[in-house]
Design a protein around this motif. Structure first.
Motif, short mmCIF file in Angstrom:
data_model
loop_
_atom_site.label_atom_id
_atom_site.label_comp_id
_atom_site.label_asym_id
_atom_site.label_seq_id
_atom_site.Cartn_x
_atom_site.Cartn_y
_atom_site.Cartn_z
N VAL A 33 2.41 4.72 0.21
CA VAL A 33 2.03 6.02 0.76
C VAL A 33 3.26 6.94 0.72
O VAL A 33 4.40 6.48 0.82
CB VAL A 33 1.50 5.93 2.20
CG1 VAL A 33 0.18 5.18 2.24
CG2 VAL A 33 2.52 5.26 3.12
N GLU A 48 -5.15 -4.07 5.89
CA GLU A 48 -5.08 -3.21 4.70
C GLU A 48 -6.19 -2.15 4.75
O GLU A 48 -5.97 -0.98 4.40
CB GLU A 48 -5.20 -4.04 3.43
CG GLU A 48 -5.05 -3.21 2.16
CD GLU A 48 -4.98 -4.06 0.90
OE1 GLU A 48 -4.75 -3.47 -0.18
OE2 GLU A 48 -5.12 -5.29 0.99
N LYS A 49 -7.35 -2.56 5.18
CA LYS A 49 -8.47 -1.62 5.34
C LYS A 49 -8.11 -0.55 6.38
O LYS A 49 -8.40 0.64 6.18
CB LYS A 49 -9.73 -2.38 5.78
CG LYS A 49 -10.94 -1.51 6.05
CD LYS A 49 -12.09 -2.37 6.55
CE LYS A 49 -13.27 -1.51 7.00
NZ LYS A 49 -14.37 -2.33 7.57
N ASN A 50 -7.46 -0.95 7.46
CA ASN A 50 -7.05 0.01 8.49
C ASN A 50 -6.08 1.05 7.93
O ASN A 50 -6.22 2.25 8.19
CB ASN A 50 -6.37 -0.72 9.65
CG ASN A 50 -7.34 -1.58 10.46
OD1 ASN A 50 -8.56 -1.41 10.36
ND2 ASN A 50 -6.81 -2.48 11.24
N ILE A 51 -5.10 0.58 7.18
CA ILE A 51 -4.12 1.49 6.59
C ILE A 51 -4.80 2.47 5.65
O ILE A 51 -4.51 3.67 5.64
CB ILE A 51 -3.02 0.70 5.85
CG1 ILE A 51 -2.23 -0.17 6.85
CG2 ILE A 51 -2.06 1.64 5.11
CD1 ILE A 51 -1.40 -1.25 6.18
N SER A 52 -5.72 1.96 4.84
CA SER A 52 -6.46 2.80 3.90
C SER A 52 -7.27 3.86 4.65
O SER A 52 -7.30 5.04 4.27
CB SER A 52 -7.39 1.94 3.05
OG SER A 52 -8.18 2.73 2.18
N ASN A 53 -7.93 3.45 5.73
CA ASN A 53 -8.73 4.39 6.51
C ASN A 53 -7.87 5.48 7.16
O ASN A 53 -8.25 6.65 7.22
CB ASN A 53 -9.53 3.65 7.59
CG ASN A 53 -10.75 2.93 7.03
OD1 ASN A 53 -11.23 3.26 5.95
ND2 ASN A 53 -11.23 1.94 7.75
N TYR A 105 -5.04 6.55 6.04
CA TYR A 105 -4.60 7.45 4.97
C TYR A 105 -5.71 8.44 4.61
O TYR A 105 -5.45 9.63 4.39
CB TYR A 105 -4.18 6.64 3.74
CG TYR A 105 -3.56 7.48 2.65
CD1 TYR A 105 -2.28 8.01 2.81
CD2 TYR A 105 -4.24 7.75 1.47
CE1 TYR A 105 -1.71 8.80 1.81
CE2 TYR A 105 -3.67 8.52 0.47
CZ TYR A 105 -2.40 9.04 0.65
OH TYR A 105 -1.84 9.83 -0.33
N LEU A 106 -6.95 7.96 4.58
CA LEU A 106 -8.09 8.85 4.34
C LEU A 106 -8.20 9.90 5.44
O LEU A 106 -8.50 11.07 5.18
CB LEU A 106 -9.39 8.05 4.26
CG LEU A 106 -9.61 7.19 3.01
CD1 LEU A 106 -10.87 6.35 3.15
CD2 LEU A 106 -9.70 8.07 1.76
N ARG A 148 -6.53 -8.58 5.26
CA ARG A 148 -7.55 -7.71 4.64
C ARG A 148 -7.99 -6.62 5.60
O ARG A 148 -8.17 -5.45 5.21
CB ARG A 148 -8.75 -8.55 4.20
CG ARG A 148 -8.46 -9.44 3.00
CD ARG A 148 -9.71 -10.12 2.51
NE ARG A 148 -9.43 -10.96 1.34
CZ ARG A 148 -10.35 -11.66 0.69
NH1 ARG A 148 -11.62 -11.64 1.11
NH2 ARG A 148 -10.02 -12.39 -0.36
N TYR A 165 0.87 -1.18 0.00
CA TYR A 165 0.00 0.00 0.00
C TYR A 165 0.91 1.24 0.00
O TYR A 165 1.28 1.75 1.05
CB TYR A 165 -0.91 0.00 1.24
CG TYR A 165 -2.07 0.97 1.13
CD1 TYR A 165 -3.32 0.51 0.74
CD2 TYR A 165 -1.91 2.32 1.40
CE1 TYR A 165 -4.40 1.38 0.63
CE2 TYR A 165 -2.97 3.20 1.29
CZ TYR A 165 -4.21 2.72 0.90
OH TYR A 165 -5.26 3.60 0.78
#
Length: 231
Positions: free
Chosen positions: A48, A138-143, A145-146, A135, A46
């Motif tokens: 960043v 990965e969702k945590n990292i995405s959140n 970053y948001l 999974r 992911y």
């Protein structure tokens, strides 16, 4: 015992040896194959990238001086360990141009500030548990970053027009973080989330919101993204 019986016994023994050897070889092959597949998925990819306005510090005295100067002129004043460097942080940006502009403001008044690029592409899955929860992680990292992006927007809006209503955006970040808690009740994200929620909650419900306070929370989010160990 006649020759036919002896021959039959030898054949049976040989068959058993061959069967066991084949089973053992198959087990080794399956194990090796599993290692290959585990190795292929032993990290989350992911990418960043953040542009950090700040300065590498060599000792605690320099860190204290820089953070106080950054706070005095509207910066975060956050201490961050990044790529084995101790950084005093004024702000974190997603756009290099904005970071350069903010660093120039500090340098123009005699406060040292560089633009340091901090990147992370791979997030290693260091345990069997983390591999099973890849999974979710990965969702945590995405959140996160948001959340960082939203905080950048809030900070920019308040910086350009002091008194701008940014509480809606801050509450969105707060809600995003609190919603993550139920899925991360006892893992490597539990403690970082608790701290971020506390910091963001203080912002949402304070009488006055200052740009430097948003920058501080944003730096804390970036800190988690850059340094989290998935275990």
């Amino acid at each position: 015992m006649d020759l036919k019986v002896k021959y039959g016994m030898r054949v049976n023994i040989l068959r058993k040896i061959i069967t066991r050897a084949t089973a053992a070889a198959l087990a080794v092959f399956i194990f090796a194959l599993s290692l290959i597949f585990v190795g292929c998925s032993s990290y989350i990819r992911y990418p960043v990238r953040f542009f950090i306005v700040g300065k590498e510090t060599e000792n605690s005295y320099q860190s204290e001086q820089l953070t106080q100067n950054y706070i005095l002129y509207g910066g975060a004043g956050y201490l961050l360990n990044c790529q084995d460097k101790n950084l005093a942080v004024a702000a974190c940006y997603l756009n290099k141009g904005e970071a350069l502009d903010f660093a120039a403001l500090y340098n123009s008044i005699g406060v040292e500030a560089d633009v340091i690029t901090a990147e992370r592409v791979h997030f290693p899955l260091t345990t069997y548990y983390s591999q099973n929860n890849s999974r979710l992680f990965e969702k945590n990292i995405s959140n996160l970053y948001l959340a960082a992006r939203q905080l950048v927007s809030c900070s920019a809006a308040l910086q350009s027009s002091f008194g701008a209503d940014v509480r809606g955006g801050l509450k969105e970040v707060y809600s995003l973080l609190t919603e993550m808690v139920s899925e991360n009740a006892a893992n490597c994200f539990t403690s970082p989330l608790s701290r971020l929620i506390s910091l963001c909650g203080d912002l949402c419900f304070s009488a006055v919101v200052l740009p430097r306070e948003i920058k501080y929370v944003q730096a804390a989010v970036v800190d988690v993204i850059l340094n989290i160990t998935l275990c």
